[in-house]
Design an enzyme around this catalytic site. Structure first.
Site, PDB file in Angstrom:
ATOM      1  N   SER A  85       0.854  -1.185   0.000  1.00 41.33           N
ATOM      2  CA  SER A  85       0.000   0.000   0.000  1.00 41.33           C
ATOM      3  C   SER A  85       0.889   1.234   0.000  1.00 41.33           C
ATOM      4  CB  SER A  85      -0.899   0.023   1.247  1.00 41.33           C
ATOM      5  OG  SER A  85      -1.529   1.288   1.411  1.00 41.33           O
ATOM      6  N   TYR A 127      -2.746  -0.051  10.556  1.00 44.60           N
ATOM      7  CA  TYR A 127      -2.703  -0.509   9.161  1.00 44.60           C
ATOM      8  C   TYR A 127      -1.388  -0.090   8.509  1.00 44.60           C
ATOM      9  CZ  TYR A 127      -3.881  -1.051   4.233  1.00 44.60           C
ATOM     10  OH  TYR A 127      -3.874  -1.409   2.907  1.00 44.60           O
TER      11      TYR A 127
END
Length: 209
Positions: free
Chosen positions: A36, A49
């Site tokens: 990501s 996250y």
């Protein structure tokens, strides 16, 4: 926190361990890991996250060097925001939560400042799952695949902020002002970010087209 790391970090490692030995034996292969942009640049209220993706990036940076000795390539796919039903449902769920034990001021910033800005970012800069699939296909088919592959050109200048200042202050203060001082103007600032992304920076991403 442990559940997030179990999926985003340890789950990937288990999968890599399944395919890596055979690739090393036959001296060839290509491992692709979906990371990501948050593995490169942390985003407020996405602490755990982002931490799991940072861990994945560090693990793969180390492993990529070792695998080159065995003629095995490792590539990271690094999407930004992606439009999915999961994202929409998550926003709805967190808006209704009470977050007991959290101070009211932080809850206010999360629900009334961050969430509206986050929705605006997804709507303005978000890609579709098909976009990510096409980017991944391009990496798979590349004759000389890159290690890092940002899929969204609008995030190139955001990541560049971090590496433009070794003290880290530039990116931290830029995100602070975007969220807390430009919150009502987030849509305009996102459009401005698009125009700031010049052609040379877009070439650094993997185009879905």
């Amino acid at each position: 926190m442990k559940n997030v790391f179990e999926t985003n970090f340890f789950g990937v490692i288990r999968m890599v361990k399944e395919v890596m030995p055979d690739m090393k034996r036959r001296r060839g292969g290509h491992i692709i890991v979906v990371s990501s942009v948050m593995g490169l640049q942390g985003v407020v209220f996405n602490d755990v996250y982002a931490a799991s993706k940072f861990a994945m990036e560090g693990f793969c940076e180390c492993l990529a060097v070792q695998l080159l000795k065995f003629n095995v390539t490792l590539s990271m796919i690094e999407p930004g925001p992606v439009h999915t039903e999961f994202e929409s449902k998550m926003v709805q769920d967190v808006r209704q939560k009470e977050f007991p034990g959290t101070d009211p001021e932080t809850v206010h910033y999360f629900k009334n400042v961050y969430l509206p800005s986050s929705v605006d970012i997804f709507e303005t800069l978000g890609q579709t799952p098909d976009d990510i699939a096409r980017c991944t296909k391009n990496v798979i088919e590349a004759s000389s695949p890159r290690f890092r592959n940002l899929t969204n050109p609008w995030y190139t200048p955001i990541v560049a902020l971090k590496y433009a200042d070794e003290t880290g202050g530039l990116s931290v203060h830029a995100f602070y002002h975007m969220l807390f001082n430009l919150g009502p103007l987030m849509h305009i600032s996102m459009k401005a970010m698009q125009y700031l992304t010049c052609g040379c920076l877009r070439k650094r991403t993997v185009s879905p087209n």
